[in-house]
Design an enzyme around this catalytic site. Structure first.
Site, PDB file in Angstrom:
ATOM      1  N   THR A  27      38.416  43.704  29.675  1.00 35.64           N
ATOM      2  CA  THR A  27      39.717  44.149  29.185  1.00 35.64           C
ATOM      3  C   THR A  27      40.314  42.976  28.405  1.00 35.64           C
ATOM      4  O   THR A  27      39.769  41.873  28.439  1.00 35.64           O
ATOM      5  CB  THR A  27      40.662  44.497  30.350  1.00 35.64           C
ATOM      6  OG1 THR A  27      40.963  43.317  31.103  1.00 35.64           O
ATOM      7  CG2 THR A  27      40.043  45.538  31.277  1.00 35.64           C
ATOM      8  N   ALA A  56      39.443  40.020  33.258  1.00 32.90           N
ATOM      9  CA  ALA A  56      40.889  40.143  33.086  1.00 32.90           C
ATOM     10  C   ALA A  56      41.368  38.857  32.421  1.00 32.90           C
ATOM     11  O   ALA A  56      40.990  37.763  32.839  1.00 32.90           O
ATOM     12  CB  ALA A  56      41.557  40.307  34.443  1.00 32.90           C
ATOM     13  N   VAL A  82      37.612  35.772  35.005  1.00 33.46           N
ATOM     14  CA  VAL A  82      38.834  35.433  34.290  1.00 33.46           C
ATOM     15  C   VAL A  82      38.522  35.070  32.843  1.00 33.46           C
ATOM     16  O   VAL A  82      37.719  34.177  32.571  1.00 33.46           O
ATOM     17  CB  VAL A  82      39.575  34.283  34.996  1.00 33.46           C
ATOM     18  CG1 VAL A  82      40.879  33.992  34.270  1.00 33.46           C
ATOM     19  CG2 VAL A  82      39.848  34.644  36.451  1.00 33.46           C
ATOM     20  N   LYS A  83      39.186  35.807  31.946  1.00 33.10           N
ATOM     21  CA  LYS A  83      38.974  35.566  30.518  1.00 33.10           C
ATOM     22  C   LYS A  83      39.926  34.488  30.028  1.00 33.10           C
ATOM     23  O   LYS A  83      41.136  34.576  30.208  1.00 33.10           O
ATOM     24  CB  LYS A  83      39.275  36.859  29.759  1.00 33.10           C
ATOM     25  CG  LYS A  83      38.074  37.500  29.107  1.00 33.10           C
ATOM     26  CD  LYS A  83      38.488  38.792  28.510  1.00 33.10           C
ATOM     27  CE  LYS A  83      37.719  39.076  27.263  1.00 33.10           C
ATOM     28  NZ  LYS A  83      38.182  40.336  26.654  1.00 33.10           N
ATOM     29  N   ILE A  84      39.349  33.482  29.397  1.00 35.26           N
ATOM     30  CA  ILE A  84      40.107  32.310  28.952  1.00 35.26           C
ATOM     31  C   ILE A  84      39.878  32.138  27.450  1.00 35.26           C
ATOM     32  O   ILE A  84      38.721  32.144  27.001  1.00 35.26           O
ATOM     33  CB  ILE A  84      39.557  31.047  29.680  1.00 35.26           C
ATOM     34  CG1 ILE A  84      39.548  31.213  31.207  1.00 35.26           C
ATOM     35  CG2 ILE A  84      40.267  29.791  29.217  1.00 35.26           C
ATOM     36  CD1 ILE A  84      40.832  30.888  31.906  1.00 35.26           C
TER      37      ILE A  84
END
Ligand code: E4P
Length: 214
Positions: A27, A56, A82-84
Site C-alpha cells: 500500500t 505500510a 514498513v515502507k520507507i
C-alpha cells in the site's frame, strides 16, 4: 516471481486471495487515502486476509519519526513490512529497524545507485518504480534488470519488488528480468488470466461434450 497486490482495497484483496496467487500486498499513502479509512484499520484488515508481507508506508520524513511510526506499524501484525522512502533519513531509519529485525521496503527507488544504498543499509525489500520511470521517458524495466544483475553479482539478500506496474507488458518484462516480486494493481492481475484462445477453447470443449451426449 511472486505476485503482490498493489492496492489497499480490502474487497479486491479478499476476492483475489481466493485465487491462491497473492503472496503479499503493498500500500502507499495515496492508496490508503482512497479507502477513506485509517491506515491502521486497513492494514489490520489486510493482515487478517493475507499471510505474506503487507507493506505500510511511513509519513515522517525524519529518521526518528520514521522509526517511531515503524515500531507502531510493526505491532499491528507480524507480517507488516514498513515502507520507507529512499532519502538519507530513510537510510538511517532502515539501519536502525534492520537491527531491531523490523522488515523494511525502501520505496520510491529510481536508480541503481539508490538501490545499492538501500540494500547496503539493510533493506529487506527495495521497490524500483517502473511506470513512473517510463513516464519521464526512461526504461523502468531496464532498471529492474540492472538491479537483478547487481544484487546477484554482489550477493545481496535484499529482494526486488518491481513496483508501479501499469500493464501486462510490464509484468512479462519484469518477470523475464528476474524480479523477485512484482506488485501489481488489481486490474492488471485480472488481465493476466485473460486469453481469447482459452475462452474459445473452453467454449468448444463444452459444446463437443454436450453434442457427445446426444
Ligand atoms: C508500490 O509499492 C508503489 O507505491 C506503487 O506501485 C506505485 O505505483 P504508481 O506509480 O502507479 O502510483
Amino acid at each position: 516471481m511472486k505476485i503482490f497486490m498493489d492496492t489497499a482495497n480490502v474487497e479486491e484483496i479478499r476476492e483475489l486471495n481466493e485465487w491462491g496467487i497473492v503472496y503479499g500486498v503493498t500500500t502507499n499513502p495515496s492508496l490508503i487515502a482512497k479507502t477513506g479509512h485509517s491506515q491502521e484499520d486497513i492494514i489490520k484488515e489486510i493482515c487478517q486476509i493475507v499471510d505474506g508481507p503487507v507493506s505500510a508506508e511511513v509519513i515522517s520524513t525524519e529518521c526518528i519519526g520514521m522509526v517511531e511510526e515503524a515500531r507502531k506499524l510493526s505491532k499491528i501484525a507480524p507480517n507488516v513490512v514498513v515502507k520507507i522512502p529512499c532519502i538519507v533519513e530513510g537510510l538511517k531509519a532502515v539501519r536502525i529497524l534492520s537491527a531491531e529485525c523490523i522488515a523494511t521496503n525502501v520505496t520510491l527507488v529510481f536508480s541503481l545507485a539508490q538501490a545499492l544504498l538501500a540494500a547496503s543499509a539493510g533493506a529487506t525489500y527495495v521497490s524500483p518504480f517502473v511506470g513512473r520511470l517510463d513516464d519521464i521517458g526512461e526504461d523502468g524495466v531496464q532498471l529492474v534488470e540492472d538491479m537483478v544483475n547487481v544484487f546477484r553479482k554482489y550477493e545481496f539478500d535484499t529482494e526486488i519488488i518491481a513496483a508501479s506496474i501499469r500493464d501486462l507488458e510490464h509484468v512479462d518484462r519484469v518477470m523475464l528480468a528476474g524480479a523477485d516480486i512484482a506488485t501489481i494493481p488489481t486490474k492488471v492481475i485480472h488481465e493476466m488470466i485473460e486469453h481469447k484462445l482459452t475462452d474459445a477453447g473452453l467454449k468448444k470443449f463444452l459444446l463437443d461434450y454436450e453434442n457427445s451426449k446426444k
